[in-house]
Enzyme design. Structure first.
Site, PDB file in Angstrom:
ATOM      1  CE  LYS A   1      -0.360  -0.224   5.049  1.00 52.90           C
ATOM      2  NZ  LYS A   1      -1.183  -0.675   6.185  1.00 52.90           N
TER       3      LYS A   1
ATOM      4  NE  ARG B   1      -6.224   0.679  11.437  1.00 54.83           N
ATOM      5  CZ  ARG B   1      -5.007   0.439  10.975  1.00 54.83           C
ATOM      6  NH1 ARG B   1      -4.072   1.362  11.056  1.00 54.83           N
ATOM      7  NH2 ARG B   1      -4.695  -0.725  10.455  1.00 54.83           N
TER       8      ARG B   1
ATOM      9  CE1 TYR C   1      12.379  31.747   4.541  1.00 58.01           C
ATOM     10  CE2 TYR C   1      12.589  29.382   4.202  1.00 58.01           C
ATOM     11  CZ  TYR C   1      12.320  30.648   3.700  1.00 58.01           C
ATOM     12  OH  TYR C   1      12.008  30.805   2.392  1.00 58.01           O
TER      13      TYR C   1
ATOM     14  CG  MET D   1       9.308  23.595  -0.562  1.00 62.78           C
ATOM     15  SD  MET D   1       8.297  24.597  -1.650  1.00 62.78           S
ATOM     16  CE  MET D   1       7.200  25.396  -0.503  1.00 62.78           C
TER      17      MET D   1
HETATM   18  C1  LIG Z   1      -0.479  -1.636   6.867  1.00 62.24           C
HETATM   19  C2  LIG Z   1      -1.048  -2.929   7.275  1.00 62.24           C
HETATM   20  C3  LIG Z   1      -0.227  -4.071   7.349  1.00 62.24           C
HETATM   21  C4  LIG Z   1       1.268  -3.999   7.210  1.00 62.24           C
HETATM   22  O1  LIG Z   1       1.782  -3.486   8.418  1.00 62.24           O
HETATM   23  P1  LIG Z   1       3.352  -3.375   8.701  1.00 62.24           P
HETATM   24  O2  LIG Z   1       3.424  -2.968  10.126  1.00 62.24           O
HETATM   25  O3  LIG Z   1       3.859  -2.315   7.788  1.00 62.24           O
HETATM   26  O4  LIG Z   1       3.954  -4.682   8.428  1.00 62.24           O
HETATM   27  C5  LIG Z   1      -0.841  -5.288   7.585  1.00 62.24           C
HETATM   28  N1  LIG Z   1      -2.176  -5.373   7.796  1.00 62.24           N
HETATM   29  C6  LIG Z   1      -2.986  -4.285   7.778  1.00 62.24           C
HETATM   30  C7  LIG Z   1      -4.444  -4.452   8.026  1.00 62.24           C
HETATM   31  C8  LIG Z   1      -2.452  -3.030   7.537  1.00 62.24           C
HETATM   32  O5  LIG Z   1      -3.252  -1.944   7.540  1.00 62.24           O
END
Ligand SMILES: *Cc1c(COP(=O)(O)O)cnc(C)c1O
Length: 357
Positions: free
Chosen positions: A37, A126, A248, A296
């Site tokens: 992802k 969640r 800055y 930046m």
């Molecule tokens: C992001 C995610 C993972 C991977 O988690 P890591 O800690 O990066 O290995 C696995 N399962 C779910 C449901 C996630 O949201």
């Protein structure tokens, strides 16, 4: 780095494959999937997934449908699970691409027919079916008519800590999955969960961060190979011979004589502004402190301690690398390696090494 490049991000696909193999060996006989992802945590989902598929990875997880479609375009065969599930509206894209939604609620389940994963919440609050939904489902399995539950999964809240909550969630997950009696396979562990032991592995593990070199066992030595190297180019070196301030807000004051190098990386590249007056870089093995605020496109380092023959315009400074890994940068910024990786900018010249099997 080409002459015209101001910074170079090098991504070692062989290291990612080695990390996946290490986790696969550790989790066996459970299958090791790969979570790609957020563009494989900023490293390029298409390149990363292609290398992992060539190494034998058969199952991938993405967060969104668009991420799934991008992956499907290059990987015709593997299973691609979409963690956000299905949303109201036509599901044609998901079906046509053969993506598998992770159904997170009975509301989502009502929108879907066909193969799916079912996410039950065991303490993360969640995503995932909540307790009342699970009871409803146990009382009336017909709620899932037309859904082919391949995988039942859940997610650990404290897997990177030595917390009693891990065993609690594991036990709750086992119990709920047994009571539901659904699904051919079960999955609980992400990166850190893999290292909690075989009781957490079930049929499939879902590592993300560890594949990309983040330490899944904070506080203990990192078992993963480093994947990312980030080098910035020095644009200018300034001799300081009278007291002056840098950047800055004039937040850093040079007291005496010295030299300050300006490097072409900034917060627009994901070099977090929290690293202002905190981070450091490495020039020919020597640590140089970041001074002044991150702006930046630019950051400044006190290079007084490094010979001018090493710190000069056109020379490179290592910002992430073997001597200063993703977790170290994250600690300096007061965050986690996940955020450092996913923030990596699109402006860097990128070089992929390895990836052939
Ligand atoms: C992001 C995610 C993972 C991977 O988690 P890591 O800690 O990066 O290995 C696995 N399962 C779910 C449901 C996630 O949201």
């Amino acid at each position: 780095m080409r002459d015209r490049d101001t910074a170079l991000l090098t991504i070692d696909l062989d290291a990612i494959v080695a990390n996946w193999r290490l986790i696969a060996a550790r989790a066996a006989p459970a299958e090791a999937a790969a979570v790609v992802k957020a563009d494989a945590y900023g490293l390029g989902a298409v390149r990363v997934a292609a290398a992992l598929a060539a190494a034998g990875c058969r199952t991938f997880f993405v967060a969104t449908i668009d991420e799934g479609l991008e992956l499907r375009a290059v990987l015709p065969h593997p299973d691609i699970f979409v963690l956000s599930g299905v949303l109201p509206g036509p599901a044609g894209d998901i079906t046509a691409a053969g993506l598998i939604p992770v159904l997170n609620s009975l509301e989502q389940a009502a929108l879907w027919q066909g193969r799916a994963a079912l996410h039950v919440d065991t303490g993360m609050a969640r995503l995932g079916l909540e307790a009342a939904e699970i009871e409803r489902l146990i009382a009336d399995p017909g709620v899932l008519a037309g859904i082919d539950v391949d995988l039942v999964c859940s997610h650990l809240a404290c897997a990177d800590e030595d917390s009693a909550m891990n065993a609690d969630q594991c036990q709750r997950f086992r119990l709920l999955a047994d009571r539901l009696g659904l699904g051919r396979r079960r999955s609980l562990a992400a990166s850190s969960g893999v290292f909690l032991g075989p009781a957490f592995h079930f049929d499939l593990v879902r590592p993300g961060a560890a594949l990309y070199g983040v330490n899944p066992t904070p506080g203990r030595p990192n078992p993963m190979a480093q994947v990312v190297r980030l080098q910035g180019k020095i644009l200018q070196v300034r001799d300081v011979d009278s007291p002056m301030t840098v950047g800055y807000g004039a937040s850093h004051r040079c007291a005496g004589r010295g030299r300050v190098a300006t490097v072409a990386v900034g917060y627009a590249d994901g070099w977090l502004r929290a690293l202002s007056n905190r981070g450091h870089g490495i020039i020919e093995g020597g640590r140089v402190p970041l001074v002044g605020r991150v702006s930046m496109d630019l950051i400044t380092f006190d290079v007084s301690a490094v010979p001018a023959s090493a710190a000069h315009a056109g020379a490179t400074i290592e910002l992430i690398g073997p001597g200063h890994d993703v977790d170290a940068v994250a600690a300096e910024a007061g965050t986690i390696g996940y955020e450092v990786l996913t923030a990596l900018g699109r402006r860097y010249a990128r070089s992929y090494v390895g990836g052939g099997v």
